[in-house]
Design a protein around this motif. Structure first.
Motif, PDB file in Angstrom:
ATOM      1  N   ALA A  12      21.414  11.764   8.270  1.00  0.00           N
ATOM      2  CA  ALA A  12      21.115  10.766   9.098  1.00  0.00           C
ATOM      3  C   ALA A  12      22.151   9.312   8.820  1.00  0.00           C
ATOM      4  CB  ALA A  12      19.779  10.388   9.098  1.00  0.00           C
ATOM      5  N   GLU A  13      22.526   9.215   7.506  1.00  0.00           N
ATOM      6  CA  GLU A  13      23.235   8.272   7.180  1.00  0.00           C
ATOM      7  C   GLU A  13      24.693   8.369   7.884  1.00  0.00           C
ATOM      8  OE1 GLU A  13      22.507   5.485   5.548  1.00  0.00           O
ATOM      9  OE2 GLU A  13      20.759   6.374   6.074  1.00  0.00           O
ATOM     10  N   THR A  14      25.432   9.630   8.406  1.00  0.00           N
ATOM     11  CA  THR A  14      26.556   9.715   8.792  1.00  0.00           C
ATOM     12  C   THR A  14      26.772   9.376  10.335  1.00  0.00           C
ATOM     13  OG1 THR A  14      26.125  12.135   9.391  1.00  0.00           O
ATOM     14  CG2 THR A  14      26.896  11.523   6.916  1.00  0.00           C
ATOM     15  N   THR A  15      25.751   8.902  10.814  1.00  0.00           N
ATOM     16  CA  THR A  15      25.890   8.633  12.192  1.00  0.00           C
ATOM     17  C   THR A  15      25.044   7.589  12.786  1.00  0.00           C
ATOM     18  OG1 THR A  15      25.549   9.493  14.639  1.00  0.00           O
ATOM     19  CG2 THR A  15      24.244  10.385  12.949  1.00  0.00           C
ATOM     20  N   GLY A  43      26.131  14.377  18.462  1.00  0.00           N
ATOM     21  CA  GLY A  43      27.761  14.803  18.691  1.00  0.00           C
ATOM     22  C   GLY A  43      28.581  13.939  17.380  1.00  0.00           C
ATOM     23  N   PHE A  44      29.341  14.748  16.628  1.00  0.00           N
ATOM     24  CA  PHE A  44      30.007  14.124  15.711  1.00  0.00           C
ATOM     25  C   PHE A  44      31.691  14.597  16.096  1.00  0.00           C
ATOM     26  CE2 PHE A  44      26.289  14.581  13.738  1.00  0.00           C
ATOM     27  CZ  PHE A  44      26.361  13.573  12.511  1.00  0.00           C
ATOM     28  N   TRP A  45      32.014  15.990  16.468  1.00  0.00           N
ATOM     29  CA  TRP A  45      33.450  16.125  16.532  1.00  0.00           C
ATOM     30  C   TRP A  45      33.906  15.524  17.918  1.00  0.00           C
ATOM     31  CZ3 TRP A  45      37.223  17.884  13.437  1.00  0.00           C
ATOM     32  CH2 TRP A  45      38.654  18.194  14.158  1.00  0.00           C
ATOM     33  N   PRO A  49      32.154  11.999   6.642  1.00  0.00           N
ATOM     34  CA  PRO A  49      30.855  11.818   6.027  1.00  0.00           C
ATOM     35  C   PRO A  49      29.983  13.363   6.013  1.00  0.00           C
ATOM     36  CG  PRO A  49      30.993  10.004   7.518  1.00  0.00           C
ATOM     37  CD  PRO A  49      32.158  10.731   7.773  1.00  0.00           C
ATOM     38  N   LEU A  50      29.959  13.754   7.171  1.00  0.00           N
ATOM     39  CA  LEU A  50      29.003  14.613   7.406  1.00  0.00           C
ATOM     40  C   LEU A  50      29.608  16.035   6.515  1.00  0.00           C
ATOM     41  CD1 LEU A  50      26.532  16.168   8.538  1.00  0.00           C
ATOM     42  CD2 LEU A  50      27.960  16.631  10.311  1.00  0.00           C
ATOM     43  N   PRO A 107      32.512  20.451  11.270  1.00  0.00           N
ATOM     44  CA  PRO A 107      31.288  20.058  11.918  1.00  0.00           C
ATOM     45  C   PRO A 107      31.412  19.559  13.138  1.00  0.00           C
ATOM     46  CG  PRO A 107      31.885  18.232  10.506  1.00  0.00           C
ATOM     47  CD  PRO A 107      33.008  19.110  10.321  1.00  0.00           C
ATOM     48  N   PHE A 108      30.844  20.395  14.194  1.00  0.00           N
ATOM     49  CA  PHE A 108      30.893  19.917  15.428  1.00  0.00           C
ATOM     50  C   PHE A 108      29.916  19.009  16.163  1.00  0.00           C
ATOM     51  CE2 PHE A 108      29.719  21.103  19.919  1.00  0.00           C
ATOM     52  CZ  PHE A 108      30.912  20.736  20.855  1.00  0.00           C
ATOM     53  N   CYS A 109      28.382  19.384  15.817  1.00  0.00           N
ATOM     54  CA  CYS A 109      27.403  18.515  16.000  1.00  0.00           C
ATOM     55  C   CYS A 109      26.412  18.995  15.174  1.00  0.00           C
ATOM     56  CB  CYS A 109      26.950  18.769  17.746  1.00  0.00           C
ATOM     57  SG  CYS A 109      26.185  20.393  17.927  1.00  0.00           S
ATOM     58  N   VAL A 110      25.244  18.036  15.339  1.00  0.00           N
ATOM     59  CA  VAL A 110      24.129  18.401  14.548  1.00  0.00           C
ATOM     60  C   VAL A 110      22.741  18.368  15.495  1.00  0.00           C
ATOM     61  CG1 VAL A 110      22.289  17.576  12.705  1.00  0.00           C
ATOM     62  CG2 VAL A 110      24.611  17.257  12.322  1.00  0.00           C
ATOM     63  N   LEU A 111      21.805  19.229  15.543  1.00  0.00           N
ATOM     64  CA  LEU A 111      20.631  19.204  16.253  1.00  0.00           C
ATOM     65  C   LEU A 111      19.574  18.718  15.333  1.00  0.00           C
ATOM     66  CD1 LEU A 111      21.089  22.692  18.036  1.00  0.00           C
ATOM     67  CD2 LEU A 111      21.981  20.468  18.822  1.00  0.00           C
ATOM     68  N   ALA A 112      18.907  17.867  16.010  1.00  0.00           N
ATOM     69  CA  ALA A 112      17.602  17.481  15.307  1.00  0.00           C
ATOM     70  C   ALA A 112      16.447  18.265  16.116  1.00  0.00           C
ATOM     71  CB  ALA A 112      17.232  15.843  15.669  1.00  0.00           C
TER      72      ALA A 112
END
Length: 169
Positions: free
Chosen positions: A60-63, A117-119, A127-128, A140-145
């Motif tokens: 969570a701290e990376t976005t 979205g990250f990439w 950071p991720l 890392p492309f994305c994170v799903l919550a």
């Protein structure tokens, strides 16, 4: 829920109950993601699945949109192993297709999720990568919550005939 209903009624859910996601559901989500089409069938997708509260909070701290992760009992990072690709510029499309498959499966299971979205935003990617301890060449492309929805939303109804062109622009 049939496939068309799942696609048309899926929404981004940003609030979840504390109930954990069943391991069988996680496996179904990942199976749906891995059923995605892939350029040259290279299947570069890799997944980091986390139910660890400290790890999810670190993600969570990376976005700037990390507050959503703080409410989720499950985070799935969709990554790409780029170290040995046949089509090195297609991994983003492959991971996007895998992400959509996961999102539809999540909704069909009665769960909720949102795509973070990250990439290619390197200020988020770097950071991720550290939080997830990714090896060199895994992006890392994305994170799903993901979680059990604590909110409901009506279908978006996004079909727009004005966005459709036939035979030519």
């Amino acid at each position: 829920m049939d496939a068309i209903e799942a696609i048309l009624t899926r929404r981004s859910i940003r609030d979840y109950t504390d109930e954990p996601v069943r391991e069988a559901d996680i496996e179904t989500i990942l199976s749906a993601a891995m059923a995605a089409p892939s350029a040259g069938n290279q299947q570069p997708w890799r997944f980091v699945v986390s139910t660890d509260r400290e790890r999810i909070d670190a993600m969570a701290e990376t976005t700037p949109y990390g507050s959503i992760l703080r409410r989720a009992p499950l985070a799935i990072a969709v990554c790409a192993d780029t170290r040995d690709l046949k089509h090195d510029v297609m991994w983003q499309q492959d991971c996007g297709a895998a992400t959509q498959g996961a999102l539809v499966a999540i909704h069909a299971l009665g769960l909720g999720a949102v795509w973070l979205g990250f990439w290619p935003k390197m200020e988020r990617v770097a950071p991720l990568r550290t939080v997830l301890e990714l090896p060199e060449g895994v992006e890392p492309f994305c994170v799903l919550a993901v979680g059990h929805p604590a909110e409901t939303k009506p279908p978006a109804g996004r079909y727009d005939p004005g966005a459709v062109h036939r035979d030519r622009w």
